[in-house]
Write a protein that holds these residues in place. Structure first.
Motif, PDB file in Angstrom:
ATOM      1  N   ARG A  98       0.830  -1.194   0.000  1.00  0.00           N
ATOM      2  CA  ARG A  98       0.000   0.000   0.000  1.00  0.00           C
ATOM      3  C   ARG A  98       0.869   1.250   0.000  1.00  0.00           C
ATOM      4  O   ARG A  98       1.898   1.290   0.665  1.00  0.00           O
ATOM      5  N   GLY A  99       0.454   2.245  -0.751  1.00  0.00           N
ATOM      6  CA  GLY A  99       1.222   3.484  -0.820  1.00  0.00           C
ATOM      7  C   GLY A  99       0.312   4.677  -0.997  1.00  0.00           C
ATOM      8  O   GLY A  99      -0.874   4.538  -1.324  1.00  0.00           O
ATOM      9  N   PRO A 100       0.833   5.897  -0.815  1.00  0.00           N
ATOM     10  CA  PRO A 100       0.000   7.108  -0.929  1.00  0.00           C
ATOM     11  C   PRO A 100      -0.368   7.436  -2.370  1.00  0.00           C
ATOM     12  O   PRO A 100      -1.308   8.191  -2.611  1.00  0.00           O
ATOM     13  N   LEU A 101       0.377   6.890  -3.337  1.00  0.00           N
ATOM     14  CA  LEU A 101       0.120   7.196  -4.737  1.00  0.00           C
ATOM     15  C   LEU A 101      -0.253   5.923  -5.486  1.00  0.00           C
ATOM     16  O   LEU A 101       0.252   4.829  -5.196  1.00  0.00           O
ATOM     17  N   ASN A 102      -1.116   6.069  -6.483  1.00  0.00           N
ATOM     18  CA  ASN A 102      -1.529   4.922  -7.295  1.00  0.00           C
ATOM     19  C   ASN A 102      -0.552   4.756  -8.459  1.00  0.00           C
ATOM     20  O   ASN A 102      -0.827   5.121  -9.602  1.00  0.00           O
ATOM     21  N   THR A 103       0.621   4.205  -8.143  1.00  0.00           N
ATOM     22  CA  THR A 103       1.684   4.078  -9.161  1.00  0.00           C
ATOM     23  C   THR A 103       2.167   2.646  -9.322  1.00  0.00           C
ATOM     24  O   THR A 103       3.261   2.419  -9.808  1.00  0.00           O
ATOM     25  N   GLY A 104       1.362   1.700  -8.945  1.00  0.00           N
ATOM     26  CA  GLY A 104       1.825   0.315  -9.061  1.00  0.00           C
ATOM     27  C   GLY A 104       2.619  -0.075  -7.839  1.00  0.00           C
ATOM     28  O   GLY A 104       2.069  -0.487  -6.824  1.00  0.00           O
ATOM     29  N   GLY A 105       3.918   0.099  -7.916  1.00  0.00           N
ATOM     30  CA  GLY A 105       4.769  -0.164  -6.757  1.00  0.00           C
ATOM     31  C   GLY A 105       4.943  -1.633  -6.450  1.00  0.00           C
ATOM     32  O   GLY A 105       4.921  -2.488  -7.330  1.00  0.00           O
ATOM     33  N   PHE A 106       5.077  -1.925  -5.154  1.00  0.00           N
ATOM     34  CA  PHE A 106       5.345  -3.296  -4.716  1.00  0.00           C
ATOM     35  C   PHE A 106       4.177  -4.234  -5.011  1.00  0.00           C
ATOM     36  O   PHE A 106       3.019  -3.868  -4.805  1.00  0.00           O
ATOM     37  N   PRO A 107       4.475  -5.462  -5.463  1.00  0.00           N
ATOM     38  CA  PRO A 107       3.436  -6.498  -5.457  1.00  0.00           C
ATOM     39  C   PRO A 107       3.236  -6.985  -4.025  1.00  0.00           C
ATOM     40  O   PRO A 107       3.959  -6.572  -3.119  1.00  0.00           O
ATOM     41  N   LYS A 108       2.276  -7.852  -3.821  1.00  0.00           N
ATOM     42  CA  LYS A 108       2.011  -8.361  -2.475  1.00  0.00           C
ATOM     43  C   LYS A 108       3.243  -9.128  -1.983  1.00  0.00           C
ATOM     44  O   LYS A 108       3.671 -10.096  -2.602  1.00  0.00           O
ATOM     45  N   PRO A 109       3.838  -8.706  -0.861  1.00  0.00           N
ATOM     46  CA  PRO A 109       5.045  -9.390  -0.366  1.00  0.00           C
ATOM     47  C   PRO A 109       4.697 -10.665   0.391  1.00  0.00           C
ATOM     48  O   PRO A 109       3.602 -10.820   0.930  1.00  0.00           O
ATOM     49  N   ALA A 139      18.798  -5.538 -11.300  1.00  0.00           N
ATOM     50  CA  ALA A 139      19.655  -4.923 -10.280  1.00  0.00           C
ATOM     51  C   ALA A 139      18.954  -3.721  -9.647  1.00  0.00           C
ATOM     52  O   ALA A 139      18.996  -3.521  -8.426  1.00  0.00           O
ATOM     53  N   ASP A 140      18.278  -2.915 -10.481  1.00  0.00           N
ATOM     54  CA  ASP A 140      17.544  -1.764  -9.954  1.00  0.00           C
ATOM     55  C   ASP A 140      16.446  -2.211  -8.994  1.00  0.00           C
ATOM     56  O   ASP A 140      16.255  -1.624  -7.922  1.00  0.00           O
ATOM     57  N   ASP A 141      15.705  -3.242  -9.368  1.00  0.00           N
ATOM     58  CA  ASP A 141      14.619  -3.722  -8.514  1.00  0.00           C
ATOM     59  C   ASP A 141      15.149  -4.187  -7.159  1.00  0.00           C
ATOM     60  O   ASP A 141      14.536  -3.925  -6.114  1.00  0.00           O
ATOM     61  N   ALA A 142      16.276  -4.903  -7.178  1.00  0.00           N
ATOM     62  CA  ALA A 142      16.839  -5.414  -5.928  1.00  0.00           C
ATOM     63  C   ALA A 142      17.239  -4.268  -4.998  1.00  0.00           C
ATOM     64  O   ALA A 142      16.955  -4.300  -3.791  1.00  0.00           O
ATOM     65  N   MET A 143      17.876  -3.246  -5.552  1.00  0.00           N
ATOM     66  CA  MET A 143      18.358  -2.153  -4.713  1.00  0.00           C
ATOM     67  C   MET A 143      17.239  -1.200  -4.307  1.00  0.00           C
ATOM     68  O   MET A 143      17.274  -0.611  -3.229  1.00  0.00           O
ATOM     69  N   ARG A 144      16.227  -1.054  -5.158  1.00  0.00           N
ATOM     70  CA  ARG A 144      15.112  -0.175  -4.804  1.00  0.00           C
ATOM     71  C   ARG A 144      14.279  -0.734  -3.662  1.00  0.00           C
ATOM     72  O   ARG A 144      13.645   0.017  -2.915  1.00  0.00           O
ATOM     73  N   ALA A 145      14.254  -2.059  -3.543  1.00  0.00           N
ATOM     74  CA  ALA A 145      13.440  -2.668  -2.479  1.00  0.00           C
ATOM     75  C   ALA A 145      14.018  -2.404  -1.100  1.00  0.00           C
ATOM     76  O   ALA A 145      13.279  -2.439  -0.099  1.00  0.00           O
TER      77      ALA A 145
END
Length: 556
Positions: free
Chosen positions: A316-327, A500-506
């Motif tokens: 869940r996030g403040p903006l509707n931008t996709g973001g994380f899938p269900k962890p 690599a970007d996904d790993a570091m962004r998480a």
């Protein structure tokens, strides 16, 4: 034992095919069971930490490439034996994929080859064994041709072809002018021609089988939904013990895949999750906010439980931008093993049921096993991305020693399946010079199954009823230990820019979610959080360092 002899399934059933979001990695590894590549190509997929090997046959009397398996034959047999063998060792979980589906395809591929080998055996008996002198003569002629073809001298290779042609012409001459009469003459003529007829029939059978196997290989990588057919996994009555054993073996495989116990192998990282590429630690002294009062007593588990709930909210996030899938947020029990260990031992006893460490034992380990020997508790949040090709795991551990609270967050990344398993079947071609414009080249398409392959399949076919004999004669694949399908052939994610970007962004959102939950618990229990807040801000800056490191390799 809790993990042996169990049967918690609802009964005989066909296992479910592939889980959603993990199809690419699963299908890529499953496709290896249908491949007809040389067995040595598996060595190209060796990773830095996990190396497969190809063991040559032990027989010196029958040492020949005609008994050597191809990649699909060796892979399917090795995986089936390792994953379902009665005396198999413990397995490492295969995150980001469904190992049961891979095993089912190995079983299906073996069944297809057994059906082909049954037909080839019948052809060998009728056209070969019954006319053994003729078959031996043709085999010797081909063996001489093959021996001469291995020479670097063009003249020797030409001699081999000429001798084989001369043998064929001689056989035709004998068919017409044979100096014998009666049944013996008929038998000699049959011995000369029967192996040729048998070879043509065997070639047709081998080509049909090769096309079928290649279609399944292509279908798995194209996502067309190839189904593994294993009717022997569904018992029809209680007396079918072999089918029941296979069904229970598949159930046990699925149960072990869901185990909450993992193993830390030093620089190899957590087996199945990949090496640790980053580590961030928040460690400060527990002091009361009001000097006149003591802090409220709390345990590590109280803090871990709140962090667990906070991590569940990552999607869940403040903006509707996709973001994380269900962890996938899960409590893990981590056991230490040596870097070079060739096996692991899963926890057993009354605190373990079907490979799962029970909740009360997890809580006890979290609160009490923080220093010295024993297993440790970690809270993990895992993201499976790129259809199972990338598995990002952030592990959180909380320790309290004397008056110091330490919260450590570590990042693990398991990269994509090696590119070898993603290659689709290609037509067999050969580059030759053009006849007139000899300075130019052209590609000519070769037969899908050549003469040597037909002979290899025909010689192996009668022996498939006893696979250890084929291993002795032709060799096999030796799988890396401790074995898990996913991590054994995983490449590094850092070679793929977006992975690599996904790993570091998480890392940053997870770290901040952990710190937010921790600050709330500390404040509720009367702890002065000023120094924790300062340290948290420093870590928030450090976590944005874009360079992954080998955090498990200590330069000491």
């Amino acid at each position: 034992m809790a993990n042996d002899g169990f049967d918690f399934s609802p009964g005989a059933q066909i296992p479910i095919q592939g889980s959603g979001g993990q199809t690419v990695a699963t299908n890529a590894l499953a496709s290896a069971a249908y491949r007809d590549s040389p067995v040595e190509t598996i060595l190209d997929a060796n990773s830095e930490w996990h190396k497969s090997a190809v063991k040559a046959g032990s027989s010196k009397l029958f040492k020949s490439d005609y008994f050597k398996p191809n990649l699909g034959e060796a892979f399917a047999r090795a995986v089936q034996e390792r994953m379902l063998g009665g005396a198999r060792k413990a397995l490492i979980q295969s995150f980001g994929m469904d190992p049961q589906t891979v095993v089912e395809h190995c079983l299906s591929a073996n069944n297809l080859r057994k059906a082909r080998d049954t037909r080839l055996t019948l052809v060998t008996v009728v056209f070969g064994v019954l006319f053994l002198p003729g078959m031996l003569a043709w085999v010797i002629a081909f063996r001489i041709r093959d021996a001469l073809n291995k020479s670097k001298d063009t003249a020797f290779r030409a001699v081999g072809t000429i001798l084989l042609a001369a043998f064929g012409i001689g056989a035709l001459v004998l068919m017409v002018k044979l100096p014998l009469d009666g049944l013996l003459a008929l038998y000699v003529r049959g011995a000369l021609v029967a192996p040729v007829i048998g070879w043509l029939i065997a070639k047709r059978i081998a080509e049909t089988s090769a096309k079928d196997l290649r279609a399944r290989w292509e279908g798995l990588l194209s996502g067309t939904g190839v189904i593994a057919k294993i009717p022997e996994a569904v018992p029809k009555n209680p007396n079918e013990t072999a089918r029941e054993a296979l069904r229970q073996g598949l159930e046990k495989l699925s149960a072990e895949q869901q185990s909450n116990a993992v193993f830390y192998a030093g620089p190899k990282g957590v087996l199945g999750m990949g090496t640790r590429w980053g580590s961030w630690q928040l460690a400060e002294e527990l002091t009361p906010k009001d000097p006149t009062k003591e802090i409220h007593q709390f345990r590590s588990w109280d803090l871990v439980r709140i962090i667990h709930d906070q991590l569940k909210m990552l999607e869940r996030g403040p903006l509707n931008t996709g973001g994380f899938p269900k962890p996938d947020v899960k409590h893990w029990i981590v056991s230490p093993i040596g870097e070079g260990a060739d096996s692991v031992t899963r926890p057993e006893g009354e605190d373990v049921a079907t490979f799962q460490v029970k909740p009360h034992e997890i809580q006890r380990i979290c609160n009490h096993q923080q220093f010295g020997s024993g297993d440790r508790h970690y809270l993990g949040v895992q993201f499976t991305l790129w259809d199972g090709q990338l598995v990002i795991t952030m592990m959180i551990t909380v320790t309290v020693l004397h008056e110091t609270l330490r919260i450590e967050v570590t990042g693990h990344a398991l990269g994509p399946v090696h590119g070898l398993f993603l290659s689709k079947p290609a037509a067999k071609t050969k580059t030759v010079n053009k006849t007139v414009r000899f300075w130019e080249t052209r590609d000519i398409q070769l037969a899908l199954v050549d003469a040597k392959e037909v002979v290899r399949l025909a010689l192996r076919a009668p022996l498939t009823w006893y696979p250890p004999l084929l291993d002795y004669l032709g060799g096999k694949i030796a799988l890396p230990e401790p074995f898990g399908l996913r991590h054994a052939w995983a490449a590094k994610p850092w070679n793929h820019r977006f992975m690599a970007d996904d790993a570091m962004r998480a890392a940053t959102p997870v770290l901040r979610a952990v710190h937010t939950a921790a600050m709330r618990v500390l404040a509720e229990n009367g702890v002065d959080t000023e120094r924790f807040d300062n340290r948290s801000m420093i870590l928030s800056g450090l976590v944005q360092d874009p360079a992954p490191r080998k955090a498990d390799v200590y330069d000491a």
